[in-house]
Design a protein around this motif. Structure first.
Motif, PDB file in Angstrom:
ATOM      1  N   THR A  64       0.857  -1.205   0.000  1.00 56.03           N
ATOM      2  CA  THR A  64       0.000   0.000   0.000  1.00 56.03           C
ATOM      3  C   THR A  64       0.887   1.248   0.000  1.00 56.03           C
ATOM      4  O   THR A  64       2.112   1.146   0.090  1.00 56.03           O
ATOM      5  CB  THR A  64      -0.897   0.038   1.246  1.00 56.03           C
ATOM      6  N   GLY A  65       0.259   2.408  -0.038  1.00 54.56           N
ATOM      7  CA  GLY A  65       1.018   3.659   0.016  1.00 54.56           C
ATOM      8  C   GLY A  65       1.889   3.825  -1.209  1.00 54.56           C
ATOM      9  O   GLY A  65       1.576   3.319  -2.301  1.00 54.56           O
ATOM     10  N   LEU A  66       3.022   4.524  -1.051  1.00 51.49           N
ATOM     11  CA  LEU A  66       3.916   4.754  -2.185  1.00 51.49           C
ATOM     12  C   LEU A  66       5.367   4.720  -1.717  1.00 51.49           C
ATOM     13  O   LEU A  66       5.722   5.376  -0.731  1.00 51.49           O
ATOM     14  CB  LEU A  66       3.653   6.131  -2.813  1.00 51.49           C
ATOM     15  N   ILE A  67       6.169   3.934  -2.435  1.00 57.41           N
ATOM     16  CA  ILE A  67       7.616   3.946  -2.194  1.00 57.41           C
ATOM     17  C   ILE A  67       8.282   4.543  -3.421  1.00 57.41           C
ATOM     18  O   ILE A  67       8.001   4.138  -4.554  1.00 57.41           O
ATOM     19  CB  ILE A  67       8.189   2.527  -1.970  1.00 57.41           C
ATOM     20  N   VAL A  68       9.149   5.523  -3.207  1.00 61.52           N
ATOM     21  CA  VAL A  68      10.006   6.002  -4.285  1.00 61.52           C
ATOM     22  C   VAL A  68      11.370   5.349  -4.079  1.00 61.52           C
ATOM     23  O   VAL A  68      12.034   5.579  -3.067  1.00 61.52           O
ATOM     24  CB  VAL A  68      10.128   7.538  -4.273  1.00 61.52           C
ATOM     25  N   ALA A  69      11.739   4.482  -5.030  1.00 60.64           N
ATOM     26  CA  ALA A  69      13.020   3.769  -4.954  1.00 60.64           C
ATOM     27  C   ALA A  69      13.994   4.512  -5.861  1.00 60.64           C
ATOM     28  O   ALA A  69      13.931   4.393  -7.088  1.00 60.64           O
ATOM     29  CB  ALA A  69      12.851   2.325  -5.400  1.00 60.64           C
ATOM     30  N   ASN A  70      14.867   5.300  -5.252  1.00 63.62           N
ATOM     31  CA  ASN A  70      15.788   6.120  -6.038  1.00 63.62           C
ATOM     32  C   ASN A  70      17.141   5.433  -6.163  1.00 63.62           C
ATOM     33  O   ASN A  70      17.658   4.894  -5.181  1.00 63.62           O
ATOM     34  CB  ASN A  70      15.966   7.479  -5.353  1.00 63.62           C
ATOM     35  N   GLU A  71      17.683   5.458  -7.358  1.00 65.42           N
ATOM     36  CA  GLU A  71      19.017   4.871  -7.604  1.00 65.42           C
ATOM     37  C   GLU A  71      19.671   5.682  -8.702  1.00 65.42           C
ATOM     38  O   GLU A  71      19.084   5.875  -9.768  1.00 65.42           O
ATOM     39  CB  GLU A  71      18.865   3.398  -8.013  1.00 65.42           C
ATOM     40  N   LEU A  72      20.875   6.150  -8.427  1.00 62.65           N
ATOM     41  CA  LEU A  72      21.541   7.042  -9.385  1.00 62.65           C
ATOM     42  C   LEU A  72      21.854   6.371 -10.720  1.00 62.65           C
ATOM     43  O   LEU A  72      21.634   6.945 -11.785  1.00 62.65           O
ATOM     44  CB  LEU A  72      22.846   7.570  -8.752  1.00 62.65           C
ATOM     45  N   TYR A  73      22.370   5.139 -10.688  1.00 66.51           N
ATOM     46  CA  TYR A  73      22.928   4.557 -11.910  1.00 66.51           C
ATOM     47  C   TYR A  73      21.869   3.798 -12.715  1.00 66.51           C
ATOM     48  O   TYR A  73      21.312   2.805 -12.226  1.00 66.51           O
ATOM     49  CB  TYR A  73      24.099   3.640 -11.575  1.00 66.51           C
ATOM     50  N   PRO A  74      21.615   4.229 -13.975  1.00 61.97           N
ATOM     51  CA  PRO A  74      20.591   3.571 -14.799  1.00 61.97           C
ATOM     52  C   PRO A  74      20.844   2.072 -14.942  1.00 61.97           C
ATOM     53  O   PRO A  74      19.905   1.280 -14.966  1.00 61.97           O
ATOM     54  CB  PRO A  74      20.703   4.282 -16.148  1.00 61.97           C
ATOM     55  N   SER A  75      22.128   1.653 -15.023  1.00 61.74           N
ATOM     56  CA  SER A  75      22.388   0.209 -15.202  1.00 61.74           C
ATOM     57  C   SER A  75      21.882  -0.579 -13.996  1.00 61.74           C
ATOM     58  O   SER A  75      21.560  -1.758 -14.119  1.00 61.74           O
ATOM     59  CB  SER A  75      23.885  -0.039 -15.391  1.00 61.74           C
ATOM     60  N   ARG A  76      21.795   0.049 -12.845  1.00 59.10           N
ATOM     61  CA  ARG A  76      21.320  -0.645 -11.636  1.00 59.10           C
ATOM     62  C   ARG A  76      19.792  -0.581 -11.507  1.00 59.10           C
ATOM     63  O   ARG A  76      19.208  -1.210 -10.633  1.00 59.10           O
ATOM     64  CB  ARG A  76      22.025  -0.105 -10.395  1.00 59.10           C
ATOM     65  N   HIS A  77      19.135   0.204 -12.414  1.00 60.02           N
ATOM     66  CA  HIS A  77      17.663   0.188 -12.423  1.00 60.02           C
ATOM     67  C   HIS A  77      17.151  -1.166 -12.908  1.00 60.02           C
ATOM     68  O   HIS A  77      16.040  -1.569 -12.589  1.00 60.02           O
ATOM     69  CB  HIS A  77      17.115   1.290 -13.334  1.00 60.02           C
TER      70      HIS A  77
END
Ligand SMILES: C[S@@+](CC[C@H](N)C(=O)[O-])C[C@H]1O[C@@H](n2cnc3c(N)ncnc32)[C@H](O)[C@@H]1O
Length: 239
Positions: A64-77
């Motif tokens: 539920t709710g919202l998680i913003v999962a931030n990661e700088l490196y696109p390759s790690r997305h």
């Protein structure tokens, strides 16, 4: 959470591919458990790949709710997205900001700052490569960690809570970073009981002396907890 110290390769099990399990070090699991986000809350994970803690946070929130999962490196997305998809996480979006410059447009109820670190806590597991080498990259880490902890704090709602964590013993990446936050913001350290064996934060190291509050932080040592070494500080706003 299940402890399976004798299970050799859980990532090869069918249960893994079906998204029923996700192997993590015990201390990594404790980070999400200590942050303990409520259902329907706004959560930011500032440095999220490969997503073990994000997916665990989603589980604790019952998707539920919202998680913003931030990661700088696109390759790690890519591994981050795979982890979230495999485990059926539905409440998370991925962003690619520098954590220390994450936009201040939205405040969060819970923030996890599981920052890039020198990784000394994993030395026992890796054994043969367990020699600490100073590199210019490692020397820059405390500056980055200080910027990330300040930005994380600024992104907290009034009643919000943040967990700062590393998998290293280096006080310059731990107590020193937390002391820096206490000197520069109206932050307080909240009690932290992960339910497993830990030591309190240390007050001095080499030339550095730290805020006495850092005794409320927790150091997890591999020989005590039989897992990866870890450091955690639970942070709130002064009221
Ligand atoms: C300790 S790992 C995070 C592990 C993750 N929380 C998990 O549980 O799977 C730190 C992550 O921060 C990312 N990173 C490094 N510098 C960053 C920055 N300035 N902003 C955001 N992420 C960064 C790294 O690529 C790495 O994936």
């Amino acid at each position: 959470m299940y402890l399976t110290p004798t299970l050799k390769s859980p990532g090869n099990l069918i249960e893994y591919f079906l998204g029923h399990i996700h192997p993590q070090a015990l201390t990594s699991c404790l980070a999400s458990i200590v942050l303990a986000p409520e259902e329907n809350s706004y959560v930011l994970e500032m440095c999220a790949a490969p997503g073990g803690k994000t997916s665990h946070l989603a589980q604790l929130m019952n998707n539920t709710g919202l998680i913003v999962a931030n990661e700088l490196y696109p390759s790690r997305h890519i591994p981050l997205g795979h982890t979230l998809e495999r485990l059926g996480v539905l409440n998370t979006v991925i962003t690619g900001y520098q954590a220390q410059e994450f936009p201040l447009k939205q405040r969060f109820d819970y923030i996890l700052a599981d920052v890039p670190c020198s990784g000394e806590g994993g030395f026992r597991k890796k054994k043969e490569s367990s020699i600490y080498r100073e590199t210019s990259e490692k020397q820059k880490l405390p500056d980055l960690q200080k910027k990330i902890i300040l930005r994380g704090f600024d992104l907290l709602k009034e009643e919000g809570e943040m967990l700062y964590s590393t998998c290293t013993y280096n006080p310059e990446e731990n107590e020193s970073v937390v002391s820096f936050l206490l000197q520069n913001r109206d932050a307080v350290l909240l009690p932290l009981d992960a339910g497993f064996n830990s030591e309190t934060g240390i007050l001095e190291w080499r030339d550095g002396k730290y805020d006495t509050e850092v005794q409320k932080t927790a150091r997890f040592y591999p020989h005590r907890i039989n897992s990866v070494g870890f450091f955690m500080a639970r942070i709130g706003r002064k009221r």
